[in-house]
Design a protein around this motif. Structure first.
Motif, PDB file in Angstrom:
ATOM      1  N   HIS A 234       8.217  60.022 -49.205  1.00 17.57           N
ATOM      2  CA  HIS A 234       7.227  61.087 -49.289  1.00 17.57           C
ATOM      3  C   HIS A 234       7.108  61.666 -50.700  1.00 17.57           C
ATOM      4  CE1 HIS A 234       7.511  60.699 -44.968  1.00 17.57           C
ATOM      5  NE2 HIS A 234       8.810  60.874 -45.081  1.00 17.57           N
ATOM      6  N   GLY A 235       7.904  61.135 -51.644  1.00 14.28           N
ATOM      7  CA  GLY A 235       7.810  61.589 -53.021  1.00 14.28           C
ATOM      8  C   GLY A 235       8.235  63.028 -53.227  1.00 14.28           C
ATOM      9  N   VAL A 236       9.250  63.459 -52.469  1.00 15.68           N
ATOM     10  CA  VAL A 236       9.767  64.827 -52.609  1.00 15.68           C
ATOM     11  C   VAL A 236      11.282  64.770 -52.711  1.00 15.68           C
ATOM     12  CG1 VAL A 236       7.847  65.898 -51.372  1.00 15.68           C
ATOM     13  CG2 VAL A 236       9.877  65.151 -50.093  1.00 15.68           C
ATOM     14  N   SER A 237      11.874  65.889 -53.156  1.00 18.89           N
ATOM     15  CA  SER A 237      13.324  66.036 -53.203  1.00 18.89           C
ATOM     16  C   SER A 237      13.660  67.484 -52.878  1.00 18.89           C
ATOM     17  CB  SER A 237      13.869  65.668 -54.589  1.00 18.89           C
ATOM     18  OG  SER A 237      13.648  66.721 -55.519  1.00 18.89           O
ATOM     19  N   TRP A 238      14.968  67.793 -52.809  1.00 15.85           N
ATOM     20  CA  TRP A 238      15.351  69.173 -52.509  1.00 15.85           C
ATOM     21  C   TRP A 238      14.929  70.124 -53.628  1.00 15.85           C
ATOM     22  CZ3 TRP A 238      18.756  71.599 -55.832  1.00 15.85           C
ATOM     23  CH2 TRP A 238      19.517  70.783 -56.670  1.00 15.85           C
ATOM     24  N   MET A 239      14.544  69.600 -54.797  1.00 15.72           N
ATOM     25  CA  MET A 239      14.070  70.443 -55.900  1.00 15.72           C
ATOM     26  C   MET A 239      12.558  70.654 -55.872  1.00 15.72           C
ATOM     27  SD  MET A 239      16.189  69.762 -59.333  1.00 15.72           S
ATOM     28  CE  MET A 239      16.821  68.118 -59.299  1.00 15.72           C
ATOM     29  N   THR A 240      11.861  69.958 -54.974  1.00 13.34           N
ATOM     30  CA  THR A 240      10.404  70.081 -54.915  1.00 13.34           C
ATOM     31  C   THR A 240       9.999  71.475 -54.453  1.00 13.34           C
ATOM     32  OG1 THR A 240      10.158  67.719 -54.418  1.00 13.34           O
ATOM     33  CG2 THR A 240       8.307  69.154 -53.859  1.00 13.34           C
ATOM     34  N   ARG A 241       9.019  72.048 -55.136  1.00 13.04           N
ATOM     35  CA  ARG A 241       8.543  73.382 -54.783  1.00 13.04           C
ATOM     36  C   ARG A 241       8.007  73.391 -53.349  1.00 13.04           C
ATOM     37  NH1 ARG A 241       3.753  76.484 -55.709  1.00 13.04           N
ATOM     38  NH2 ARG A 241       4.216  78.682 -56.126  1.00 13.04           N
ATOM     39  N   LYS A 242       8.315  74.429 -52.595  1.00 14.13           N
ATOM     40  CA  LYS A 242       7.930  74.642 -51.194  1.00 14.13           C
ATOM     41  C   LYS A 242       8.692  73.737 -50.226  1.00 14.13           C
ATOM     42  CE  LYS A 242       3.248  76.353 -52.129  1.00 14.13           C
ATOM     43  NZ  LYS A 242       1.817  76.216 -51.778  1.00 14.13           N
ATOM     44  N   MET A 243       9.678  72.987 -50.745  1.00 15.86           N
ATOM     45  CA  MET A 243      10.451  72.103 -49.872  1.00 15.86           C
ATOM     46  C   MET A 243      11.705  72.818 -49.382  1.00 15.86           C
ATOM     47  SD  MET A 243      10.100  68.948 -48.858  1.00 15.86           S
ATOM     48  CE  MET A 243      11.049  68.337 -47.467  1.00 15.86           C
TER      49      MET A 243
END
Length: 305
Positions: A234-243
């Motif tokens: 999904h192209g996200v990580s725990w550092m992604t904003r709003k994640m």
């Protein structure tokens, strides 16, 4: 519990970095719980820790609490834990052990981790008297050796300009567990990729000969990086904003003795995500390809409005 690592440490002034051996010895001290009554233990606080307690720490301390109630010849072969509330670094953690079962070959223990009168984790652990049996195992992935790979801190240095300074200091601090990812990724702007991840892990120094401590340190380290695997497509990580991400449960099976002061390959995959949750699996191999442990974890991966 935050995926991938412990929470930042606050320090009033700059001081020298501890040596790798000091870090390893500090981890052993952190996991060596204090017996305060029969089947009642207190886990040490992480010196300088702030915010939420790292989930792997609670699992490892719960395991070390259960060990004290089992015959020495019985060794832990599996544990299953549920996180209910985030631990708070401002308060000690109390572990209550219930001796649910002792049979001819197996013993089962239930551990409740408490803070301020409320449970933050429930865990069951099973212990077995060692015996011989039929054997087979999965093959280790063909990946580069750890000596040929950059450390996780060196990877973060490549993206220093994209990471806020306080977070960069946290990510590149000295830690008791060394991590060398096989696949390079940008944690701030991750690309979409298959849900497969390989990490080389080991303790930063010698942790002695106590096999139970080696298994506790593996339990500690097994909560690092596993949840990130299901985020990769999904192209996200725990550092992604709003994640919003957190471990919901964690299971670990020990297939054989482990040495955490030598490199182990943590090969993970994530076959499913949905309903704001992701499911992750991990296999842990020695350098020469022996499968010594397996892990599974479901975690919260919620994109907030």
């Amino acid at each position: 519990m935050m995926d991938g690592d412990e929470h930042p440490h606050g320090e009033a002034k700059k001081r020298r970095r501890p040596t790798p051996q000091e870090l390893a010895e500090g981890l052993v001290t952190l996991l060596d719980v204090e017996e305060i009554d029969v089947d009642l233990y207190r886990g040490p606080r992480n010196p300088g820790g702030r915010g939420r307690v790292f989930g792997g720490q609670v699992i490892a301390q719960a395991l070390m609490s259960a060990v004290g109630s089992v015959e020495p010849e019985r060794v832990v072969h599996s544990l299953h834990a549920y996180f209910m509330r985030p631990g708070d670094e401002d308060f000690p953690i109390i572990y209550r052990v219930e001796r649910d079962y002792d049979g001819g070959s197996f013993s089962n223990r239930r551990v409740i981790a408490m803070q301020r009168g409320k449970p933050i984790l429930n865990m069951t652990a099973s212990f077995q008297r060692k015996e011989k049996g039929l054997e087979h195992q999965a093959e280790m992935p063909d990946v580069p050796a750890p000596d040929d790979l950059p450390s996780e801190a060196e990877i973060f240095q490549r993206y220093k300009d994209e990471i806020p300074e306080p977070l960069y200091k946290f990510l590149t601090r000295s830690r008791p567990i060394e991590i060398r990812p096989v696949e390079i990724w940008n944690p701030v702007n991750p690309d979409k990729r298959a849900p497969v991840r390989n990490l080389w892990i080991r303790a930063s120094g010698s942790i002695g000969e106590n096999q139970l401590m080696h298994r506790a340190v593996l339990a500690f380290a097994s909560d690092m990086g596993l949840l990130s695997t299901c985020m990769q497509p999904h192209g996200v990580s725990w550092m992604t904003r709003k994640m919003q991400s957190a471990s919901l449960d964690h299971a670990l099976w020990f297939h054989d003795d482990v040495r955490m002061d030598d490199w182990l390959l943590y090969a993970t995959d994530a076959p499913w995500s949905g309903g704001a949750r992701g499911f992750n699996r991990g296999q842990i191999f020695t350098r020469d390809g022996k499968l010594v442990a397996s892990a599974a974890q479901e975690g919260l991966i919620r994109v907030r409005d």
